[in-house]
Scaffold this motif. Sequence first.
Motif, PDB file in Angstrom:
ATOM      1  N   GLU A   1     -18.617 -20.909  18.477  1.00 62.01           N
ATOM      2  CA  GLU A   1     -17.173 -21.146  18.371  1.00 62.01           C
ATOM      3  C   GLU A   1     -16.770 -22.481  18.992  1.00 62.01           C
ATOM      4  N   ASN A   2     -15.624 -22.988  18.538  1.00 61.57           N
ATOM      5  CA  ASN A   2     -15.087 -24.237  19.081  1.00 61.57           C
ATOM      6  C   ASN A   2     -14.645 -24.038  20.521  1.00 61.57           C
ATOM      7  N   LYS A   3     -14.929 -25.036  21.343  1.00 64.89           N
ATOM      8  CA  LYS A   3     -14.523 -25.038  22.747  1.00 64.89           C
ATOM      9  C   LYS A   3     -13.961 -26.413  23.062  1.00 64.89           C
ATOM     10  N   PRO A   4     -13.089 -26.499  24.072  1.00 65.83           N
ATOM     11  CA  PRO A   4     -12.594 -27.823  24.455  1.00 65.83           C
ATOM     12  C   PRO A   4     -13.668 -28.609  25.210  1.00 65.83           C
TER      13      PRO A   4
ATOM     14  N   HIS B   1     -13.240 -34.675  10.178  1.00 65.90           N
ATOM     15  CA  HIS B   1     -12.028 -33.828  10.231  1.00 65.90           C
ATOM     16  C   HIS B   1     -11.863 -33.157  11.592  1.00 65.90           C
ATOM     17  N   ILE B   2     -12.071 -33.936  12.655  1.00 65.46           N
ATOM     18  CA  ILE B   2     -11.911 -33.443  14.020  1.00 65.46           C
ATOM     19  C   ILE B   2     -10.649 -34.062  14.606  1.00 65.46           C
ATOM     20  N   ASN B   3      -9.757 -33.218  15.069  1.00 71.28           N
ATOM     21  CA  ASN B   3      -8.518 -33.684  15.664  1.00 71.28           C
ATOM     22  C   ASN B   3      -8.750 -34.085  17.120  1.00 71.28           C
ATOM     23  N   ILE B   4      -8.269 -35.254  17.507  1.00 72.58           N
ATOM     24  CA  ILE B   4      -8.317 -35.684  18.910  1.00 72.58           C
ATOM     25  C   ILE B   4      -7.080 -35.125  19.592  1.00 72.58           C
ATOM     26  N   GLU B   5      -7.286 -34.273  20.601  1.00 71.34           N
ATOM     27  CA  GLU B   5      -6.171 -33.656  21.323  1.00 71.34           C
ATOM     28  C   GLU B   5      -5.481 -34.664  22.230  1.00 71.34           C
ATOM     29  N   SER B   6      -6.266 -35.489  22.914  1.00 73.61           N
ATOM     30  CA  SER B   6      -5.706 -36.557  23.742  1.00 73.61           C
ATOM     31  C   SER B   6      -6.739 -37.660  23.904  1.00 73.61           C
ATOM     32  N   ILE B   7      -6.224 -38.859  24.163  1.00 77.51           N
ATOM     33  CA  ILE B   7      -7.096 -40.013  24.354  1.00 77.51           C
ATOM     34  C   ILE B   7      -6.463 -40.916  25.406  1.00 77.51           C
ATOM     35  N   ASN B   8      -7.286 -41.432  26.284  1.00 79.62           N
ATOM     36  CA  ASN B   8      -6.815 -42.317  27.344  1.00 79.62           C
ATOM     37  C   ASN B   8      -7.869 -43.407  27.548  1.00 79.62           C
ATOM     38  N   SER B   9      -7.400 -44.606  27.779  1.00 77.81           N
ATOM     39  CA  SER B   9      -8.305 -45.713  28.077  1.00 77.81           C
ATOM     40  C   SER B   9      -7.835 -46.368  29.358  1.00 77.81           C
TER      41      SER B   9
ATOM     42  N   TRP C   1     -13.022 -44.483  28.546  1.00 77.02           N
ATOM     43  CA  TRP C   1     -12.165 -43.726  27.645  1.00 77.02           C
ATOM     44  C   TRP C   1     -12.385 -42.255  27.939  1.00 77.02           C
ATOM     45  N   THR C   2     -11.289 -41.500  27.901  1.00 76.74           N
ATOM     46  CA  THR C   2     -11.359 -40.054  28.066  1.00 76.74           C
ATOM     47  C   THR C   2     -10.731 -39.444  26.817  1.00 76.74           C
ATOM     48  N   ILE C   3     -11.520 -38.687  26.082  1.00 77.23           N
ATOM     49  CA  ILE C   3     -11.067 -38.076  24.826  1.00 77.23           C
ATOM     50  C   ILE C   3     -11.260 -36.567  24.923  1.00 77.23           C
ATOM     51  N   VAL C   4     -10.257 -35.809  24.481  1.00 75.00           N
ATOM     52  CA  VAL C   4     -10.349 -34.352  24.482  1.00 75.00           C
ATOM     53  C   VAL C   4     -10.356 -33.867  23.035  1.00 75.00           C
ATOM     54  N   VAL C   5     -11.355 -33.041  22.717  1.00 72.78           N
ATOM     55  CA  VAL C   5     -11.484 -32.461  21.371  1.00 72.78           C
ATOM     56  C   VAL C   5     -11.910 -31.001  21.497  1.00 72.78           C
ATOM     57  N   GLU C   6     -11.738 -30.255  20.400  1.00 73.58           N
ATOM     58  CA  GLU C   6     -12.223 -28.877  20.353  1.00 73.58           C
ATOM     59  C   GLU C   6     -13.189 -28.740  19.206  1.00 73.58           C
ATOM     60  N   LEU C   7     -14.446 -28.409  19.529  1.00 72.56           N
ATOM     61  CA  LEU C   7     -15.469 -28.209  18.511  1.00 72.56           C
ATOM     62  C   LEU C   7     -16.663 -27.498  19.113  1.00 72.56           C
ATOM     63  N   THR C   8     -17.684 -27.258  18.296  1.00 75.75           N
ATOM     64  CA  THR C   8     -18.886 -26.596  18.794  1.00 75.75           C
ATOM     65  C   THR C   8     -19.737 -27.605  19.557  1.00 75.75           C
ATOM     66  N   GLU C   9     -20.606 -27.100  20.424  1.00 74.42           N
ATOM     67  CA  GLU C   9     -21.465 -28.001  21.193  1.00 74.42           C
ATOM     68  C   GLU C   9     -22.431 -28.754  20.272  1.00 74.42           C
ATOM     69  N   GLU C  10     -22.890 -28.100  19.241  1.00 73.71           N
ATOM     70  CA  GLU C  10     -23.800 -28.755  18.296  1.00 73.71           C
ATOM     71  C   GLU C  10     -23.119 -29.971  17.651  1.00 73.71           C
ATOM     72  N   ARG C  11     -21.883 -29.800  17.202  1.00 72.63           N
ATOM     73  CA  ARG C  11     -21.129 -30.926  16.618  1.00 72.63           C
ATOM     74  C   ARG C  11     -20.821 -31.982  17.681  1.00 72.63           C
TER      75      ARG C  11
END
Length: 175
Positions: A3-6, A31-39, A50-60
Amino acid sequence: MEENKPYTISIYTENNIGLLNRISAIFQRRHINIESINSSVSEIENISKWTIVVELTEERMKKIIGQIEKQVEVIKAYYHREDEIIYQESCLFKIKSELLFEERQIQNIIKESNSNIVTVNKEFFVLEKSGRTEEIELLHRELEVFGIMQLTRSGRISVSKEEMKISKMLEAFSN
């Protein structure tokens, strides 16, 4: 099925024009949405973090990190689970000033949420809250019933709990 995790991604880069477009394209193509991004600047001179937050599987996530590290300006990229980092976000709320003086509940919310009043004038006051995502979302829900004139929220900033050997790696690289 996994399952997707942050995940929070930390990317150390040279500060070059066009890199943001190329990195965001890596997410867009998949098709992965970036929840937040900071540089920001990093602990290493002339190197950005850069700090990027995404939700997806560990494999991806592993595949994404591999693609990010193929960018010439990227020195190193890491990914972290929520329990592997210490993070903060920040939010500014603009609210009608009359509420500050007329609604006792607003004063209690400010005190209980450990938020700070940044400025006050006749028309509005600005409240700042830094903290974890849940804390900011709770304050937002509490203030929403009174009416929020404006709201803006920062991307996540974070440090890892474990040492990232990026500084030592760069020292060796520059010698």
